[in-house]
Design an enzyme around this catalytic site. Structure first.
Site, short mmCIF file in Angstrom:
data_model
loop_
_atom_site.label_atom_id
_atom_site.label_comp_id
_atom_site.label_asym_id
_atom_site.label_seq_id
_atom_site.Cartn_x
_atom_site.Cartn_y
_atom_site.Cartn_z
N ASP A 182 -1.82 -4.84 -3.99
CA ASP A 182 -0.60 -5.36 -3.13
C ASP A 182 0.24 -6.11 -3.95
O ASP A 182 -0.04 -7.45 -4.47
CB ASP A 182 -0.83 -6.01 -1.87
CG ASP A 182 0.46 -6.30 -1.01
OD1 ASP A 182 1.29 -6.49 -1.37
OD2 ASP A 182 0.12 -6.40 0.21
N ARG A 240 0.55 4.45 8.55
CA ARG A 240 1.53 5.43 8.78
C ARG A 240 1.20 6.67 7.86
O ARG A 240 0.77 6.72 6.71
CB ARG A 240 2.85 5.00 8.24
CG ARG A 240 3.43 3.99 9.16
CD ARG A 240 3.79 4.57 10.66
NE ARG A 240 4.47 3.42 11.37
CZ ARG A 240 3.73 2.76 12.30
NH1 ARG A 240 2.55 3.12 12.36
NH2 ARG A 240 4.20 1.92 13.12
N ASP A 264 -6.01 7.70 12.22
CA ASP A 264 -5.28 7.32 13.58
C ASP A 264 -3.86 7.84 13.47
O ASP A 264 -3.43 7.65 14.38
CB ASP A 264 -5.40 5.84 13.70
CG ASP A 264 -5.12 5.58 15.00
OD1 ASP A 264 -5.58 5.97 16.18
OD2 ASP A 264 -4.11 4.68 15.32
N GLU A 269 3.33 13.96 15.40
CA GLU A 269 2.72 13.55 16.87
C GLU A 269 3.60 13.77 17.83
O GLU A 269 4.85 13.35 18.10
CB GLU A 269 2.57 11.97 16.65
CG GLU A 269 1.52 11.52 15.57
CD GLU A 269 1.31 9.95 15.51
OE1 GLU A 269 1.91 9.21 16.31
OE2 GLU A 269 0.64 9.62 14.44
N HIS A 289 -3.64 7.78 17.44
CA HIS A 289 -2.70 6.66 17.36
C HIS A 289 -2.88 5.45 18.22
O HIS A 289 -1.98 5.13 18.89
CB HIS A 289 -1.20 7.33 17.33
CG HIS A 289 -0.31 6.12 16.46
ND1 HIS A 289 0.96 6.89 15.89
CD2 HIS A 289 -0.19 5.04 16.13
CE1 HIS A 289 1.53 5.64 15.25
NE2 HIS A 289 0.63 4.73 15.44
#
Length: 333
Positions: A182, A240, A264, A269, A289
């Protein structure tokens, strides 16, 4: 101040807002059966003459905000205000507040639950049992569904915000080794090692994605990175779908270049044909999700929003992390 709330917001949190700011008008979207659309929001804001608005999933478009340029704020009970035309709000000098980390605990718990479920072959074992395959004296289940422990695994996080850190703190005492990539975050714990993106993929037993959607992250996880993964490594995405090139992930899964994936989120979708191929793959554990879908998340977002509004309007704290459009500060008097 008159505040229209269409997000789920428990009564105690409403009472706190009413005592601090004035009148609350509560029209939650859930009994409506779906998020409010543009026309419905415009009609509701006109009818209620609200001075401010707290939403969750409603379509707060440019047209909605242009119709009500004097709103004192827009609150979005989500980790990111992706359903709100934030740039338009900034043009009208309207602060937009959101609720980062509202679902951190929920997603972290789902991560732990699904990773253990996958490693222990739990779903296949349950299906075998429900199929009445247990024969007298047989040790088939003990041998066929023997799995692995989470303890001792190296977990690599791509993105190390609130959710990644919550997971890390949950699993470090299993024990697990935690490492992360990160560029915007330093390690909050000396036991959590910051490394390169390539190292995360090459050296982790479990690679877990925790990226927001930005121009830089869309399609960021591709075949070049996935090809670095160990053959027995597990790929997890509860963030995402668009940050991963699904064709590259699917190629690795169907050719068994990695052990499997826990997903997930999906490119479409409801899912399209390729999404369903991935979902039906025997080395994929897929959920619809729901990683952040707990009743407690609604409590969390109400408390986070209330704290943000108090800090901004009562304490005059303009440095709060819940402010989504920091550019509004440039024009705030």
């Amino acid at each position: 101040m008159k505040i229209l709330i269409t997000a789920p917001y428990h009564e105690k949190a409403q009472q706190v807002l009413a005592a601090t700011f004035g009148e609350i008008i509560y029209r939650p979207w859930k009994p409506h059966g779906r998020a409010y659309n543009e026309a419905e929001l415009i009609a509701m804001l006109e009818e209620t003459e609200a001075d401010a608005f707290i939403t969750e999933h409603d379509h707060v478009t440019k047209q909605v905000i242009d119709a009500f340029p004097d709103l004192q704020f827009i609150g979005v009970c989500r980790g990111t205000p992706s359903n709100v035309a934030v740039d338009t709000a900034t043009e009208h000098d309207i602060p937009v507040f959101h609720t980062p980390a509202r679902n951190a605990q929920a997603v972290a718990e789902m991560f732990v639950a699904n990773v253990i479920t996958f490693l222990r072959n739990t779903i296949a074992g349950c299906a075998w049992l429900e199929g009445e395959n247990w024969e007298a004296g047989a040790h088939t289940s003990y041998l066929q569904f023997k799995g692995n422990e989470l303890a001792g695994r190296t977990i690599g996080m791509v993105g190390f915000g609130a959710i990644g850190q919550r997971i890390a703190n949950m699993v470090k005492n299993f024990p697990c080794t935690i490492q992360f990539y990160d560029p915007y975050t330093e390690s909050p714990d000396p036991d959590f090692k910051k490394i390169s993106l390539e190292e995360v993929f090459a050296t982790s037993d479990i690679v877990s994605i925790h990226l927001p959607v930005t121009e830089q992250t869309i399609g960021m996880i591709d075949k070049n990175l996935i090809s670095l993964m160990k053959p027995d490594a597990l790929f997890v995405n509860t963030a995402r779908a668009v940050v991963v090139k699904r064709e590259d992930l699917w190629d690795a899964l169907k050719n068994k270049r990695i052990r499997g994936a826990i997903l997930d989120v999906f490119d479409h979708e409801p899912p399209d044909a390729l999404d369903y191929q991935i979902i039906h793959s025997p080395n994929v554990l897929a959920t619809p999700h729901i990683a952040g879908a707990t009743f407690e998340v609604e409590d969390h977002h109400a408390y986070i929003m209330n704290d943000a509004l108090k800090a901004w309007f009562i304490d005059d704290n303009k440095t709060i992390k819940q402010l989504a459009n920091k550019d509004v500060l440039a024009v705030k008097k």
